[in-house]
Scaffold this motif. Sequence first.
Motif, PDB file in Angstrom:
ATOM      1  N   ILE A 108     -44.022  20.066  35.484  1.00 31.97           N
ATOM      2  CA  ILE A 108     -43.104  20.869  36.303  1.00 31.97           C
ATOM      3  C   ILE A 108     -43.219  20.431  37.772  1.00 31.97           C
ATOM      4  O   ILE A 108     -42.254  20.528  38.536  1.00 31.97           O
ATOM      5  N   HIS A 115     -42.227  12.816  34.969  1.00 33.79           N
ATOM      6  CA  HIS A 115     -41.760  14.119  34.485  1.00 33.79           C
ATOM      7  C   HIS A 115     -41.021  13.977  33.160  1.00 33.79           C
ATOM      8  O   HIS A 115     -41.292  14.689  32.192  1.00 33.79           O
ATOM      9  N   ARG A 119     -42.096  15.635  29.586  1.00 33.42           N
ATOM     10  CA  ARG A 119     -41.221  16.712  29.091  1.00 33.42           C
ATOM     11  C   ARG A 119     -40.717  16.359  27.683  1.00 33.42           C
ATOM     12  O   ARG A 119     -40.618  17.231  26.818  1.00 33.42           O
ATOM     13  N   GLY A 261     -45.843  29.501  31.646  1.00 35.12           N
ATOM     14  CA  GLY A 261     -44.396  29.394  31.390  1.00 35.12           C
ATOM     15  C   GLY A 261     -43.940  30.341  30.303  1.00 35.12           C
ATOM     16  O   GLY A 261     -42.904  30.986  30.420  1.00 35.12           O
ATOM     17  N   ARG A 313     -39.056  23.419  46.493  1.00 34.38           N
ATOM     18  CA  ARG A 313     -38.948  21.963  46.539  1.00 34.38           C
ATOM     19  C   ARG A 313     -39.426  21.481  47.906  1.00 34.38           C
ATOM     20  O   ARG A 313     -39.579  22.281  48.837  1.00 34.38           O
ATOM     21  N   SER A 364     -31.737  32.077  36.356  1.00 29.96           N
ATOM     22  CA  SER A 364     -33.136  32.404  36.057  1.00 29.96           C
ATOM     23  C   SER A 364     -33.921  31.274  35.401  1.00 29.96           C
ATOM     24  O   SER A 364     -35.149  31.243  35.488  1.00 29.96           O
ATOM     25  N   HIS A 370     -35.454  20.039  35.653  1.00 26.79           N
ATOM     26  CA  HIS A 370     -36.574  20.945  35.349  1.00 26.79           C
ATOM     27  C   HIS A 370     -36.129  22.235  34.661  1.00 26.79           C
ATOM     28  O   HIS A 370     -36.946  23.133  34.454  1.00 26.79           O
ATOM     29  N   CYS A 372     -35.607  25.236  32.487  1.00 26.55           N
ATOM     30  CA  CYS A 372     -36.656  25.731  31.594  1.00 26.55           C
ATOM     31  C   CYS A 372     -36.565  25.134  30.188  1.00 26.55           C
ATOM     32  O   CYS A 372     -35.574  25.301  29.490  1.00 26.55           O
ATOM     33  N   VAL A 373     -37.663  24.487  29.799  1.00 22.83           N
ATOM     34  CA  VAL A 373     -37.691  23.844  28.486  1.00 22.83           C
ATOM     35  C   VAL A 373     -37.828  24.910  27.383  1.00 22.83           C
ATOM     36  O   VAL A 373     -37.468  24.678  26.239  1.00 22.83           O
TER      37      VAL A 373
HETATM   38  C1  HEM Z   1     -37.267  34.512  30.323  1.00 22.92           C
HETATM   39  C2  HEM Z   1     -38.193  33.618  30.201  1.00 22.92           C
HETATM   40  C3  HEM Z   1     -38.350  32.396  31.082  1.00 22.92           C
HETATM   41  C4  HEM Z   1     -37.909  32.175  32.366  1.00 22.92           C
HETATM   42  C5  HEM Z   1     -37.100  33.110  33.255  1.00 22.92           C
HETATM   43  C6  HEM Z   1     -38.333  30.841  32.737  1.00 22.92           C
HETATM   44  C7  HEM Z   1     -38.051  30.243  33.961  1.00 22.92           C
HETATM   45  C8  HEM Z   1     -38.237  28.903  34.226  1.00 22.92           C
HETATM   46  C9  HEM Z   1     -37.728  28.212  35.388  1.00 22.92           C
HETATM   47  C10 HEM Z   1     -36.961  28.842  36.524  1.00 22.92           C
HETATM   48  C11 HEM Z   1     -38.072  26.901  35.280  1.00 22.92           C
HETATM   49  C12 HEM Z   1     -37.639  25.792  36.217  1.00 22.92           C
HETATM   50  C13 HEM Z   1     -38.678  25.246  37.063  1.00 22.92           C
HETATM   51  C14 HEM Z   1     -38.163  24.367  38.175  1.00 22.92           C
HETATM   52  O1  HEM Z   1     -36.961  24.171  38.332  1.00 22.92           O
HETATM   53  O2  HEM Z   1     -38.987  23.896  38.955  1.00 22.92           O
HETATM   54  C15 HEM Z   1     -38.852  26.772  34.066  1.00 22.92           C
HETATM   55  C16 HEM Z   1     -39.421  25.614  33.624  1.00 22.92           C
HETATM   56  C17 HEM Z   1     -40.269  25.559  32.543  1.00 22.92           C
HETATM   57  N1  HEM Z   1     -40.502  26.557  31.609  1.00 22.92           N
HETATM   58 FE1  HEM Z   1     -39.676  28.387  31.602  1.00 22.92          FE
HETATM   59  N2  HEM Z   1     -39.048  30.306  31.696  1.00 22.92           N
HETATM   60  C18 HEM Z   1     -39.075  31.207  30.662  1.00 22.92           C
HETATM   61  C19 HEM Z   1     -39.669  31.036  29.430  1.00 22.92           C
HETATM   62  C20 HEM Z   1     -40.404  29.946  29.057  1.00 22.92           C
HETATM   63  C21 HEM Z   1     -41.074  29.778  27.792  1.00 22.92           C
HETATM   64  C22 HEM Z   1     -41.051  30.777  26.630  1.00 22.92           C
HETATM   65  C23 HEM Z   1     -41.719  28.576  27.857  1.00 22.92           C
HETATM   66  C24 HEM Z   1     -42.551  27.910  26.794  1.00 22.92           C
HETATM   67  C25 HEM Z   1     -43.396  27.848  26.184  1.00 22.92           C
HETATM   68  C26 HEM Z   1     -41.441  27.978  29.143  1.00 22.92           C
HETATM   69  C27 HEM Z   1     -41.907  26.769  29.599  1.00 22.92           C
HETATM   70  C28 HEM Z   1     -41.420  26.097  30.701  1.00 22.92           C
HETATM   71  C29 HEM Z   1     -41.803  24.739  31.058  1.00 22.92           C
HETATM   72  C30 HEM Z   1     -42.780  23.870  30.293  1.00 22.92           C
HETATM   73  C31 HEM Z   1     -41.067  24.392  32.207  1.00 22.92           C
HETATM   74  C32 HEM Z   1     -41.094  23.078  32.972  1.00 22.92           C
HETATM   75  C33 HEM Z   1     -39.872  22.261  32.665  1.00 22.92           C
HETATM   76  C34 HEM Z   1     -39.769  21.000  33.485  1.00 22.92           C
HETATM   77  O3  HEM Z   1     -40.364  20.879  34.557  1.00 22.92           O
HETATM   78  O4  HEM Z   1     -39.070  20.079  33.041  1.00 22.92           O
HETATM   79  N3  HEM Z   1     -40.637  28.844  29.847  1.00 22.92           N
HETATM   80  N4  HEM Z   1     -38.914  28.002  33.432  1.00 22.92           N
END
Ligand code: HEM
Length: 424
Positions: A108, A115, A119, A261, A313, A364, A370, A372-373
């Motif tokens: 992230i 990245h 990912r 996450g 950022r 959200s 990036h 959310c994966v």
């Molecule tokens: C309502 C639930 C969730 C919200 C609101 C949320 C929100 C976010 C956001 C805003 C980002 C973007 C980060 C960026 O732009 O710098 C992100 C990335 C990420 N989220 Fe979620 N998330 C949620 C659920 C989850 C779940 C269930 C997982 C997994 C197991 C997860 C794993 C990740 C990971 C690994 C990233 C990094 C992706 C990347 O950098 O390519 N998230 N999340």
Amino acid sequence: MGDGSVDIRQEARARVFAQPIESLNPAQPELFRTDSHWPLFERLRAESPVHYSPPSEHYGPFWSISRYNDIMAVDTDHQAFSSADGITLPSIEAEAETNSRPTRPSFISMDPPRHDEQRKTVSPVVAPANLQRMEPLIRERAGLILDDLPIGEPFDWVDKVSMELTAMTLATLFDFPYEERRKLTYWSDMMTNAPGFGPVTSWAQKRTELDQCFAVFDDLWRERARQAPRFDLVSMLAHGEATRDMDEHEYHGNLGLLIIGGNDTTRNTISGSVYALNRFPAQYAMLRETPSLIPSMVSETIRWQTPLAHMRRTATRDVDFGGRTIREGDRVVMWYVSGNRDDTVIEDPDAYRIDRARPRMHLSFGFGIHRCVGNRLAELQLTIIWEEILRRFPVIELAGEPQRTHSIFVKGYETLPVIIPRRA
Ligand code: HEM
């Protein structure tokens, strides 16, 4: 409400509109804890959408981006706005602590190409095919959690449902010992809190507890690396081409990312759904009448709650943006919590409406590389829990006001007192 929160919000509004605009600074955890951050963002969106805050007592200088379309523009321009220097706005104290320790990098907080490679390795575990495989187990375990709830007496929804359900899903994802699942919640809380909040009492205690967490996951890594590849996250990291040779700091960083996450965010959405449906009873009634609205209710909750208030950022060069010049090295905070309430893009954004025409149109989950994966997994969990809730309980009532999280990043609830009335 007899808890004084309305007064606090009215005072906050009067204060915000009386201040010179240059002095507005959203980096105040107390504003979020008291749910009184809204007027500040309303004013920034209207008068200073690309806003500079000079250093304050607890935070360094940074830019605030508060409008929906501006946030999209920053989020999708990873060349000008890098994640490599971190993705949250740390307090000065937290930053000093981080700088004194080896960093734990995770994807992230990386830019391409690293990245993208990492990912790619992790994403299959939360892709639709694997989610389908996990669905029956998540549903069964969700049912057990709900069947265990007390009826006719108040209890804390955060502890008994939101935390349990997310801990259960994470344990399933990692293939972590099920009976020890609440350790995952505990470690996530350790990672996201500063001393004095959550379970953290001092920086030293935080270090010791997290070292223990990573020692447990080091054992799991060694075990899974010896075995044939399987479909859990640790196994995928231990065997993945882009991740199997990563050093321990990077492994720990990625683990931390997956633990946080999938934990705080989903937990706070589950709590947020119960809170919002109680604040908007006509919507709750509509949901009971039309359960097919569950998926759009889930998306609306994710927008309305905005479980992560911001992402950060760093400018890689001088950028002219919205009439201001952001300098190379400046920190830029995208306030999702504000963009999701931008009435030039979302109609009547303060209202919670479970039948919006485009419910997934919100910030959200972020945008760009990036994004959310885990977004589909989060939606699936929420959908399952609400299908199982509606099958069992006609109503879940608030039994008091929630205690909100003291953070400018995690926007959620520490406690949410509820009662499930006995059936007549
Ligand atoms: C309502 C639930 C969730 C919200 C609101 C949320 C929100 C976010 C956001 C805003 C980002 C973007 C980060 C960026 O732009 O710098 C992100 C990335 C990420 N989220 Fe979620 N998330 C949620 C659920 C989850 C779940 C269930 C997982 C997994 C197991 C997860 C794993 C990740 C990971 C690994 C990233 C990094 C992706 C990347 O950098 O390519 N998230 N999340």
